[in-house]
Design a protein around this motif. Structure first.
Motif, PDB file in Angstrom:
ATOM      1  N   GLN A 153     -18.062  13.819  55.134  1.00 34.58           N
ATOM      2  CA  GLN A 153     -18.161  12.644  54.605  1.00 34.58           C
ATOM      3  C   GLN A 153     -16.731  12.487  54.377  1.00 34.58           C
ATOM      4  O   GLN A 153     -16.202  12.427  53.257  1.00 34.58           O
ATOM      5  CB  GLN A 153     -19.273  11.378  53.736  1.00 34.58           C
ATOM      6  CG  GLN A 153     -18.641  11.717  52.612  1.00 34.58           C
ATOM      7  CD  GLN A 153     -20.221  10.469  52.231  1.00 34.58           C
ATOM      8  OE1 GLN A 153     -20.012   9.539  52.625  1.00 34.58           O
ATOM      9  NE2 GLN A 153     -19.756  11.160  50.811  1.00 34.58           N
ATOM     10  N   ILE A 154     -16.024  11.070  54.955  1.00 34.70           N
ATOM     11  CA  ILE A 154     -15.283  10.486  54.637  1.00 34.70           C
ATOM     12  C   ILE A 154     -14.980   9.289  53.881  1.00 34.70           C
ATOM     13  O   ILE A 154     -15.209   8.722  54.962  1.00 34.70           O
ATOM     14  CB  ILE A 154     -13.857  10.579  55.692  1.00 34.70           C
ATOM     15  CG1 ILE A 154     -13.805  12.031  56.309  1.00 34.70           C
ATOM     16  CG2 ILE A 154     -12.497  10.063  55.431  1.00 34.70           C
ATOM     17  CD1 ILE A 154     -13.312  12.003  57.815  1.00 34.70           C
ATOM     18  N   GLN A 155     -14.525   9.060  52.331  1.00 39.09           N
ATOM     19  CA  GLN A 155     -14.601   7.571  52.541  1.00 39.09           C
ATOM     20  C   GLN A 155     -12.945   6.952  52.174  1.00 39.09           C
ATOM     21  O   GLN A 155     -12.518   8.051  52.198  1.00 39.09           O
ATOM     22  CB  GLN A 155     -14.571   7.293  50.892  1.00 39.09           C
ATOM     23  CG  GLN A 155     -16.518   7.336  50.639  1.00 39.09           C
ATOM     24  CD  GLN A 155     -17.013   7.717  49.758  1.00 39.09           C
ATOM     25  OE1 GLN A 155     -16.693   8.705  49.007  1.00 39.09           O
ATOM     26  NE2 GLN A 155     -17.863   7.237  49.339  1.00 39.09           N
ATOM     27  N   VAL A 156     -13.255   5.371  52.178  1.00 42.18           N
ATOM     28  CA  VAL A 156     -11.203   5.488  52.511  1.00 42.18           C
ATOM     29  C   VAL A 156     -11.554   3.739  51.895  1.00 42.18           C
ATOM     30  O   VAL A 156     -12.728   3.101  51.126  1.00 42.18           O
ATOM     31  CB  VAL A 156     -11.035   4.356  54.169  1.00 42.18           C
ATOM     32  CG1 VAL A 156     -11.167   5.615  54.881  1.00 42.18           C
ATOM     33  CG2 VAL A 156     -11.714   3.485  54.493  1.00 42.18           C
ATOM     34  N   SER A 213     -17.467   4.641  53.282  1.00 43.10           N
ATOM     35  CA  SER A 213     -17.665   5.404  54.216  1.00 43.10           C
ATOM     36  C   SER A 213     -17.756   5.560  56.074  1.00 43.10           C
ATOM     37  O   SER A 213     -17.911   4.344  55.953  1.00 43.10           O
ATOM     38  CB  SER A 213     -18.788   6.342  54.106  1.00 43.10           C
ATOM     39  OG  SER A 213     -19.738   7.141  52.506  1.00 43.10           O
ATOM     40  N   ILE A 214     -16.886   6.212  55.961  1.00 44.15           N
ATOM     41  CA  ILE A 214     -15.668   5.924  57.853  1.00 44.15           C
ATOM     42  C   ILE A 214     -16.993   6.769  58.228  1.00 44.15           C
ATOM     43  O   ILE A 214     -16.990   6.380  60.450  1.00 44.15           O
ATOM     44  CB  ILE A 214     -15.106   5.048  57.621  1.00 44.15           C
ATOM     45  CG1 ILE A 214     -13.679   6.637  57.004  1.00 44.15           C
ATOM     46  CG2 ILE A 214     -14.651   3.927  57.133  1.00 44.15           C
ATOM     47  CD1 ILE A 214     -13.349   7.284  58.799  1.00 44.15           C
ATOM     48  N   ARG A 215     -17.431   7.943  58.166  1.00 41.41           N
ATOM     49  CA  ARG A 215     -17.289   8.745  58.941  1.00 41.41           C
ATOM     50  C   ARG A 215     -18.408  10.514  57.885  1.00 41.41           C
ATOM     51  O   ARG A 215     -17.863  10.305  57.293  1.00 41.41           O
ATOM     52  CB  ARG A 215     -15.774   9.793  59.530  1.00 41.41           C
ATOM     53  CG  ARG A 215     -15.981  10.430  60.046  1.00 41.41           C
ATOM     54  CD  ARG A 215     -16.534   9.967  61.976  1.00 41.41           C
ATOM     55  NE  ARG A 215     -16.382  10.800  62.889  1.00 41.41           N
ATOM     56  CZ  ARG A 215     -15.383  11.905  63.709  1.00 41.41           C
ATOM     57  NH1 ARG A 215     -14.027  11.431  63.768  1.00 41.41           N
ATOM     58  NH2 ARG A 215     -15.854  12.721  64.340  1.00 41.41           N
ATOM     59  N   ARG A 216     -19.309  10.277  59.011  1.00 37.27           N
ATOM     60  CA  ARG A 216     -19.508  11.266  58.042  1.00 37.27           C
ATOM     61  C   ARG A 216     -20.579  12.338  59.328  1.00 37.27           C
ATOM     62  O   ARG A 216     -21.202  11.815  60.601  1.00 37.27           O
ATOM     63  CB  ARG A 216     -21.302  10.993  56.971  1.00 37.27           C
ATOM     64  CG  ARG A 216     -22.231  10.153  57.399  1.00 37.27           C
ATOM     65  CD  ARG A 216     -22.918   9.474  56.632  1.00 37.27           C
ATOM     66  NE  ARG A 216     -22.346   8.250  55.360  1.00 37.27           N
ATOM     67  CZ  ARG A 216     -22.583   8.331  54.517  1.00 37.27           C
ATOM     68  NH1 ARG A 216     -24.262   7.981  54.581  1.00 37.27           N
ATOM     69  NH2 ARG A 216     -22.505   7.367  53.729  1.00 37.27           N
ATOM     70  N   ILE A 247      -5.800   6.601  49.533  1.00 36.17           N
ATOM     71  CA  ILE A 247      -5.937   5.808  51.102  1.00 36.17           C
ATOM     72  C   ILE A 247      -7.248   6.301  51.497  1.00 36.17           C
ATOM     73  O   ILE A 247      -8.042   5.200  52.072  1.00 36.17           O
ATOM     74  CB  ILE A 247      -4.973   5.831  51.544  1.00 36.17           C
ATOM     75  CG1 ILE A 247      -4.921   6.983  53.002  1.00 36.17           C
ATOM     76  CG2 ILE A 247      -3.997   5.313  51.009  1.00 36.17           C
ATOM     77  CD1 ILE A 247      -4.007   7.254  53.942  1.00 36.17           C
ATOM     78  N   LYS A 255     -10.685   9.830  50.922  1.00 39.01           N
ATOM     79  CA  LYS A 255     -11.047  10.978  50.144  1.00 39.01           C
ATOM     80  C   LYS A 255     -12.657  11.352  51.013  1.00 39.01           C
ATOM     81  O   LYS A 255     -13.163  10.826  51.517  1.00 39.01           O
ATOM     82  CB  LYS A 255     -11.756  10.239  48.810  1.00 39.01           C
ATOM     83  CG  LYS A 255     -12.440  10.260  48.620  1.00 39.01           C
ATOM     84  CD  LYS A 255     -13.292   9.524  47.344  1.00 39.01           C
ATOM     85  CE  LYS A 255     -13.953   8.643  47.172  1.00 39.01           C
ATOM     86  NZ  LYS A 255     -14.031   8.337  45.087  1.00 39.01           N
TER      87      LYS A 255
END
Lengths: 26, 862
Positions: free
Chosen positions: A3-6, A20-23, B21, B23
């Motif tokens: 996952q990606i978190q911004v 989490s914008i992408r997982r 910005i 992770k």
């Protein structure tokens, strides 16, 4: 899970949140 | 799985204070060491190094200021690798959008925009459209440009508007006047953020040219002119007339044309315009005669080469400018009119013999100059060969008798000149004197060598001096005798009835019975020409029969005999134009109908004394009267004039002999001799020539009609197809004496069955009621029926009749002709019952009866 978190910077109170914008799941 | 702009950064700012910005993290890190990697534009592709990642923690940092106008967004590809560098996860995308700031001003596409617009244009007329761009984010306030006119030169009053969104410049009003300002300059500002105060701006210049229209009426510099000219002189620059026009110089709106309104009826003057100066030059191109015109007033007007603009065209009024011309008299002296004069001189004229008078005319008075002899004009000889003549006050005399030597040296002819001189005016005019020398003989011409006395006929301009020799008198007497013979010749020519006499005088055919001529005989015409019988119109006879059956060769005889029989009483005859009517003498109106009357027939009729002009006129009137009754009625419905000859003959439809070939020919033996002969013709047998006209007409025995002529008859109807029997054309004509002439009628095909033609022709009067009845004529084919009824039956109920037995499934040809004898008892009808399975039926019935009240009748069942 991969996952990606911004970072969400709230300029008013200076707090920082991570969203989490992408997982994807295996 | 979803995709969105996960992160954002603002262009032009240091975004590092918001690092990291983003992770990334993989659950695999719980079991094994994981290395995080990123790639993409701004990382390992230009611009390099914008984003970096902590390979252990997965934190992504932005390292430098970004420019949205260079890279509006970034896509960061994120990976998780194991210790061997193998992907533990499928790559993920992290999209970073660069947020726009208003860091770009509007930019006009041109430094100076050029436009043009006609003066007097209506308000809100589009002049031009400005274009400017902004590099900031599209559809963002930072790139939304608002236009504004911030300055106008000349600045008297605002003349233009601009659409703040589109940049279109339009006229504010309709007051643009090129003659006031021909050019406008605008300064236009474009500001982004929709013109907001925080927006960025740029300025541009607009140059607008005002185009000229012809909205100024030209006028002359002076309202009137006075000029003086001498008579009999030409002037190339008599007067300069300047035109004032406020429109654009050298344009057609400015160029003027000066024109004469009146006064130049003699075409003495012309005006030539100088297009560079707009000045007209008045010229005298034809000399004025003081004695004829002493003063005149020229009325001139002026206009432009171009038409006036609509805005002023209603204001234009022709302004008349007067040019008063005074013609000065010029003393012109004299002139010999005519310029030469011929005299006759013979050998007997002695010295001082007066040859004649040759006077010049004073141009001022128009009188001969001898009125002023010895005062103003004097005469002298100019060229005077052999010094033969002397002139004094215009009187020419012989100085001496002309000798033979002079005669020979002059070659029989003298030509000299005389001068009339006005000393004070120093004007001279010259006249030519010609003398014809007569009565002289050279050695070879001496009268002693000739037995005949010479004839001298001398005619001088003076009528008193006319001399005739004896031979001349004899010629005159001969002339009078010839003139006296003329009336006798005319009288002898007037008796044009004498055969062979009066060549060149053609008797006018005016319905003399004797004008029925020999062509009206029974027998074939040369070349198979269809005979046309034209009625002879007796004087005052109002009864006109318009139809004649020309199907038979004896039609001519029929007509001719009938007219003889009827004499001057009720006279009926017919006229059918199979090929139309047209002659050279026919009115144009007739030529609208197609076709022409075959010339042979027309000539024959004309030779027979027929009034062709009357016939042409009559048919034209009939045709137009019929068409005028109903506008919707086709004019070709009335006069059955057709010309389809040559385009295909409907032979198969009306009795072509070709169908006979399949038949038993024996029945032909029972027919009359004429049909038999025609049948022989059709079968290619050798035949004798036609017999002479039968003098015992009307015939007492039945004679068959020629099927070929029937064929020609049918060919006169275009509605009959030459190839397919689908049209039924029936015409009936009955012509009782008295008013109410019936016209040929074209009956449309009621059933669409094939090719039945019925014709009736009655040239009689009385109570005769012939009729033809067809019953169930479907699918009829190739039947020719002819009935001829002739007889001077008085008061009898004569009915032409022809009964045809049932033709169902029968043979295709039935030819029947019945002649009704005078006074005989007659059946009432002509009936063809049920000719089913047949086609192409032609029935002709003719009843000739010189009594009144005959009514034609023809009926066809539906």
């Amino acid at each position: 899970e991969f996952q990606i978190q911004v970072r969400d910077h709230n300029a008013k109170n200076g707090t920082i949140k991570w969203h989490s914008i992408r997982r994807q799941k295996r | 799985e979803w995709i969105k702009f996960a992160a954002a950064c603002r262009e032009g700012e240091d975004n590092s204070k918001r690092n990291p910005i983003a992770k990334i993290h993989s659950d695999c890190a719980a079991n094994q060491p994981v290395t995080y990697r990123i790639s993409g534009v701004g990382i390992d592709q230009p611009p390099y190094g914008i984003f970096i990642i902590n390979q252990k923690t997965g934190e992504i940092n932005i390292t430098s200021i970004v420019d949205r106008e260079v890279t509006p967004f970034f896509i960061i590809y994120c990976r998780a690798l194991n210790a061997q560098g193998q992907d533990l996860e499928n790559p993920l995308e992290l999209r970073v959008r660069v947020m726009d700031i208003n860091d770009n001003p509007p930019v006009f596409s041109m430094t100076t925009f050029l436009g043009q617009i006609e003066e007097n244009s209506n308000a809100n007329t589009l002049v031009m459209k400005l274009n400017a761009t902004d590099a900031d984010e599209p559809n963002n306030l930072n790139s939304m440009i608002a236009f504004k006119i911030i300055r106008q030169e000349p600045s008297d009053s605002p003349m233009f508007t601009i659409n703040r969104k589109t940049g279109e410049i339009r006229t504010m009003n309709n007051f643009l006047d090129r003659e006031q300002y021909s050019q406008y300059s605008l300064v236009v500002r474009g500001s982004d953020r929709d013109g907001g105060a925080d927006g960025m701006s740029a300025e541009s210049e607009c140059s607008i040219t005002i185009l000229d229209v012809n909205d100024n009426i030209p006028y002359l510099e002076q309202s009137s002119y006075d000029i003086t000219i001498e008579e009999n002189t030409l002037h190339s620059q008599l007067l300069q007339i300047r035109v004032i026009d406020l429109d654009e110089e050298f344009s057609d709106n400015w160029k003027a044309i000066i024109f004469f309104i009146s006064g130049n009826e003699g075409n003495w003057f012309e005006i030539e315009m100088n297009e560079r100066t707009n000045v007209g030059t008045l010229k005298v191109v034809k000399p004025l005669d003081y004695e004829a015109v002493k003063n005149l007033q020229l009325c001139i007007g002026v206009r432009n080469v171009a038409e006036f603009h609509q805005s002023i065209i209603s204001q234009y009024r022709l302004t008349v400018t007067l040019i008063t011309v005074t013609v000065l008299n010029v003393v012109k002296g004299c002139v010999f009119q005519p310029g030469s004069k011929t005299f006759i001189v013979d050998s007997r004229m002695e010295a001082n013999h007066t040859v004649g008078e040759f006077l010049a005319t004073d141009c001022e008075t128009g009188q001969a100059t001898n009125k002023f002899k010895n005062v103003r004009y004097r005469y002298v000889m100019g060229n005077n060969p052999e010094n033969l003549l002397v002139v004094d006050s215009g009187i020419i005399t012989l100085r001496n008798r002309v000798t033979m030597e002079q005669y020979e040296r002059l070659n029989k002819r003298y030509e000299g000149t005389v001068l009339s001189i006005h000393d004070s005016l120093q004007r001279t005019c010259t006249g030519t004197i010609i003398m014809v020398l007569c009565g002289f003989w050279t050695t070879t011409e001496h009268p002693t060598t000739s037995t005949e006395k010479p004839v001298t006929l001398s005619i001088t301009p003076n009528v008193d001096n006319v001399h005739f020799g004896p031979a001349g008198i004899g010629l005159l007497i001969m002339g009078f005798l010839v003139l006296g013979l003329v009336p006798f010749l005319l009288i002898s020519c007037d008796c044009g009835g004498a055969p062979g006499g009066g060549a060149g005088f053609e008797p006018v055919p005016e319905c003399s019975d004797g004008a029925i001529h020999t062509w009206a005989v029974e027998g074939p015409q040369p070349g198979g020409i269809t005979t046309i019988c034209v009625p002879q119109m007796p004087p005052g006879n109002a009864n006109v029969i318009e139809y004649i059956d020309n199907s038979g060769v004896y039609t001519n005889e029929y007509c001719g005999r009938e007219m003889q029989d009827l004499g001057g009483g009720e006279r009926t005859t017919g006229f059918e134009l199979m090929d139309g009517v047209k002659t050279s003498a026919a009115p144009e109106i007739c030529q609208e109908y197609s076709g022409t009357l075959r010339r042979n027939s027309m000539r024959e009729c004309r030779d027979g004394g027929l009034n062709m002009n009357f016939m042409e006129s009559y048919f034209c009137q009939k045709a137009y009267a019929y068409a005028d009754e109903d506008e919707g009625r086709p004019s070709n419905d009335c006069l059955l004039i057709y010309d389809i000859e040559g385009v295909g003959s409907p032979a198969g439809s009306v009795g072509c002999c070709s169908f006979i070939e399949d038949l038993d020919e024996s029945f032909l033996d029972t027919l009359g001799p004429k049909f038999k002969k025609l049948a022989d013709i059709s079968l290619g047998k050798e035949i004798d020539s036609y017999p002479d006209p039968d003098p015992s007409w009307p015939p007492q025995s039945t004679e068959p009609i020629c099927p070929q002529h029937m064929e020609q008859l049918a060919s006169g109807h275009p509605s009959i197809s030459p190839h397919f029997g689908k049209t039924t054309v029936i015409s009936e004509n009955a012509y009782p004496s008295g008013p109410g002439v019936q016209h040929p009628m074209l009956i449309p095909d009621p059933l669409g069955y094939g090719n039945i033609t019925v014709r009736e022709s009655y040239t009689t009067s009385g109570t005769l009621k012939p009729s033809v009845h067809f019953h169930d004529n479907q699918q009829a084919s190739n039947v020719v029926v002819t009935e001829r009824v002739v007889g001077p039956i008085s008061g009898a109920d004569l009915h032409g009749m022809l009964e045809i037995p049932a033709l169902r499934d029968g043979t295709n040809v039935i030819v029947t002709e019945r002649v009704i004898a005078p006074g005989s008892s007659l059946p009432n009808s002509l009936t063809i019952p049920n000719p089913r399975e047949t086609s192409n039926v032609v029935v002709t019935e003719r009843v000739i009866q010189p009594t009144s009240g005959m009514i034609g009748n023809l009926s066809i069942p539906p």
